[in-house]
Design an enzyme around this catalytic site. Structure first.
Site, mmCIF file in Angstrom:
data_model
loop_
_atom_site.group_PDB
_atom_site.id
_atom_site.type_symbol
_atom_site.label_atom_id
_atom_site.label_comp_id
_atom_site.label_asym_id
_atom_site.label_seq_id
_atom_site.Cartn_x
_atom_site.Cartn_y
_atom_site.Cartn_z
ATOM 1 N N GLY A 290 -23.347 4.884 4.772
ATOM 2 C CA GLY A 290 -22.468 5.486 3.772
ATOM 3 C C GLY A 290 -22.962 5.224 2.366
ATOM 4 N N VAL A 291 -23.288 6.295 1.633
ATOM 5 C CA VAL A 291 -23.806 6.134 0.268
ATOM 6 C C VAL A 291 -22.830 6.756 -0.741
ATOM 7 C CG1 VAL A 291 -26.185 6.034 1.067
ATOM 8 C CG2 VAL A 291 -25.256 8.227 0.323
ATOM 9 N N GLY A 292 -21.540 6.488 -0.559
ATOM 10 C CA GLY A 292 -20.518 6.953 -1.506
ATOM 11 C C GLY A 292 -20.445 6.019 -2.702
ATOM 12 N N LYS B 214 0.861 -1.186 0.000
ATOM 13 C CA LYS B 214 0.000 0.000 0.000
ATOM 14 C C LYS B 214 0.892 1.228 0.000
ATOM 15 C CE LYS B 214 -4.510 1.085 0.636
ATOM 16 N NZ LYS B 214 -5.717 0.367 0.268
HETATM 17 P P1 NAD Z 1 -16.622 7.151 -0.467
HETATM 18 O O1 NAD Z 1 -15.692 8.156 0.110
HETATM 19 O O2 NAD Z 1 -17.071 7.294 -1.879
HETATM 20 O O3 NAD Z 1 -17.965 7.090 0.434
HETATM 21 C C1 NAD Z 1 -17.951 7.113 1.822
HETATM 22 C C2 NAD Z 1 -19.311 7.714 2.259
HETATM 23 O O4 NAD Z 1 -19.418 7.578 3.673
HETATM 24 C C3 NAD Z 1 -19.459 9.199 1.940
HETATM 25 O O5 NAD Z 1 -20.668 9.418 1.234
HETATM 26 C C4 NAD Z 1 -19.481 9.864 3.326
HETATM 27 O O6 NAD Z 1 -20.290 11.029 3.373
HETATM 28 C C5 NAD Z 1 -20.071 8.730 4.158
HETATM 29 N N1 NAD Z 1 -19.879 8.867 5.604
HETATM 30 C C6 NAD Z 1 -18.868 9.469 6.277
HETATM 31 N N2 NAD Z 1 -19.103 9.399 7.604
HETATM 32 C C7 NAD Z 1 -20.271 8.736 7.777
HETATM 33 C C8 NAD Z 1 -21.047 8.358 8.916
HETATM 34 N N3 NAD Z 1 -20.659 8.624 10.163
HETATM 35 N N4 NAD Z 1 -22.212 7.678 8.707
HETATM 36 C C9 NAD Z 1 -22.622 7.390 7.473
HETATM 37 N N5 NAD Z 1 -21.935 7.732 6.355
HETATM 38 C C10 NAD Z 1 -20.761 8.393 6.509
HETATM 39 O O7 NAD Z 1 -15.936 5.726 -0.217
HETATM 40 P P2 NAD Z 1 -16.199 4.357 -0.988
HETATM 41 O O8 NAD Z 1 -15.275 4.239 -2.135
HETATM 42 O O9 NAD Z 1 -17.674 4.193 -1.205
HETATM 43 O O10 NAD Z 1 -15.718 3.299 0.106
HETATM 44 C C11 NAD Z 1 -16.471 3.066 1.274
HETATM 45 C C12 NAD Z 1 -15.673 2.213 2.244
HETATM 46 O O11 NAD Z 1 -15.317 0.977 1.622
HETATM 47 C C13 NAD Z 1 -14.349 2.833 2.694
HETATM 48 O O12 NAD Z 1 -14.095 2.403 4.012
HETATM 49 C C14 NAD Z 1 -13.326 2.209 1.753
HETATM 50 O O13 NAD Z 1 -12.027 2.174 2.317
HETATM 51 C C15 NAD Z 1 -13.905 0.813 1.618
HETATM 52 N N6 NAD Z 1 -13.508 0.123 0.384
HETATM 53 C C16 NAD Z 1 -13.799 0.686 -0.820
HETATM 54 C C17 NAD Z 1 -13.426 0.028 -1.987
HETATM 55 C C18 NAD Z 1 -13.748 0.616 -3.350
HETATM 56 O O14 NAD Z 1 -13.669 -0.122 -4.321
HETATM 57 N N7 NAD Z 1 -14.130 1.884 -3.459
HETATM 58 C C19 NAD Z 1 -12.771 -1.207 -1.912
HETATM 59 C C20 NAD Z 1 -12.502 -1.767 -0.660
HETATM 60 C C21 NAD Z 1 -12.885 -1.081 0.489
#
Ligand code: NAD
Length: 354
Positions: A179-181, A76
């Site tokens: 979390g709806v990212g 990483k």
């Molecule tokens: P992202 O940044 O697009 O979305 C994260 C969302 O969480 C945001 O909308 C944010 O507003 C919300 N959030 C923050 N604090 C919060 C709270 N207290 N309660 C509810 N929602 C909250 O991230 P992502 O790419 O969707 O990834 C989400 C998680 O999954 C992260 O932990 C990331 O490390 C993990 N992950 C992602 C991937 C990937 O392919 N993107 C792969 C493995 C792991």
């Protein structure tokens, strides 16, 4: 993991004098293949915490690849940037980082992560370095990993439903997504299409509102996301959320989500077991993006092959649940045991996902 207990192979450090950024490339294990993991870019309180984050995340990648039975190793990169970094300076930083990857000559392969995007990977690749995945499709890459990760989480949710209710379908199950990212929103689409009763929490009210309008899901306040009554909770936001304070307040039968490092410590897995909550280990559940993107870009997989590999997370998770039950250990300990067995076996040329 503490700095002292880290069992990794190397940490390469570089000061970027032009921006004041510091780069840490942590190589945890090359036992199964070249260390491969995302590049995280964010501001840290100090260089020590950035370095530790890189090491901890590299170790987690070793377990992620091994559990997925994929011939890559744990690595990483963290780029610790000053809070006021401007866009033009950022681009120069990414280019110098690309040259560092070339210098490393294939000791580390990377892709997007928190704070970096597919467009950033395009900039890095412009330096000519071949060690970068998840460029945009316009530049010949496989794009972001969010949709593949969401597919893997969905497959894991089906496995948890099968275990708890004897039926893999999430139809009519109440599922709370925190979390709806990138990942959460795409997971919600799949769940809604499968007939689940979805509720979601996110401090980003706009993103939540758009999903509520489009898919008719319920929006819940972000501070009560963890304790809302449900059949299954899908953490897709933050790490460290499952701890001594939150676990007693949970109101769910199972936890299956994308967020990395959900457990504040290994003892939390036992606490969940004692509370009768089925925990699907995060590093098993969220491997879909890494597996699909690396498979497509490094091994020339088509979309069908990638989808089959990501859906294979269901089989891995079944083995984890079975081993936890038969050995009387937590699901987290069972998943680590499976990954460690795979690491002991070493490189198997057949192993590139299922
Ligand atoms: P992202 O940044 O697009 O979305 C994260 C969302 O969480 C945001 O909308 C944010 O507003 C919300 N959030 C923050 N604090 C919060 C709270 N207290 N309660 C509810 N929602 C909250 O991230 P992502 O790419 O969707 O990834 C989400 C998680 O999954 C992260 O932990 C990331 O490390 C993990 N992950 C992602 C991937 C990937 O392919 N993107 C792969 C493995 C792991």
């Amino acid at each position: 993991m503490t700095g002292d207990s880290w069992t990794g192979e190397d940490v390469i450090e570089r000061d970027d004098l032009e921006t004041g950024a510091r780069i840490f490339v942590a190589l945890h294990s090359s036992r199964l293949g070249p260390p491969t993991g995302g590049t995280r870019m964010k501001t840290y309180p100090d260089a020590g915490s950035a370095r530790r984050d890189a090491m901890r995340l590299a170790e987690a990648m070793t377990y992620k690849w091994a559990a997925a039975d994929f011939a890559r190793g744990g690595g990483k990169a963290v780029i610790a940037v000053p809070p006021d970094l401007e866009a033009s300076a950022r681009e120069g930083l990414l280019r110098r980082y690309g040259r560092l990857l070339s210098e490393l000559g294939g000791r580390f392969y990377t892709g997007g992560d928190v704070g970096t995007s597919s467009s950033d990977m395009d900039v890095i690749a412009e330096t000519g370095t071949p060690y970068v995945f998840s460029r945009t499709p316009e530049r010949g890459g496989a794009g972001g990993s969010g949709s593949w990760t969401a597919l893997g989480v969905f497959a894991a949710i089906e496995t948890a439903c099968e275990r708890l209710f004897g039926d893999p379908s999430p139809r009519d199950r109440r599922i709370v997504v925190q979390g709806v990212g990138n990942v959460g929103a795409l997971l919600i689409e799949r769940l809604a299409a499968a007939g689940a009763r979805v509720a979601a929490a996110d401090p980003n009210g706009e993103a939540l509102g758009r999903l509520r309008e489009r898919l008719g899901i319920e929006a819940i306040p972000s501070e009560s996301g963890l304790e809302a009554p449900c059949d299954l909770l899908a953490p897709c936001a933050l790490g460290g959320i499952l701890n001594a304070e939150t676990i007693p307040r949970l109101n769910t039968r199972a936890i299956v989500g994308a967020a990395n490092d959900q457990l504040a410590g290994p003892e939390e897995a036992l606490r969940l077991r004692e509370r009768g909550v089925l925990y699907a280990p995060d590093f098993v559940v969220n491997a879909g993006g890494a597996v699909a993107i690396t498979g497509i870009e490094a091994l020339g997989w088509g979309a069908d092959r990638a989808e089959a590999a990501v859906r294979g997370i269901a089989g891995t998770l079944r083995r984890v649940f079975d081993l936890a039950e038969s050995s009387g250990v937590s699901t987290d300990a069972a998943a680590r045991r499976l990954a460690e067995e795979r690491l002991r076996r070493g490189t198997d040329p057949q192993a590139d996902g299922r």
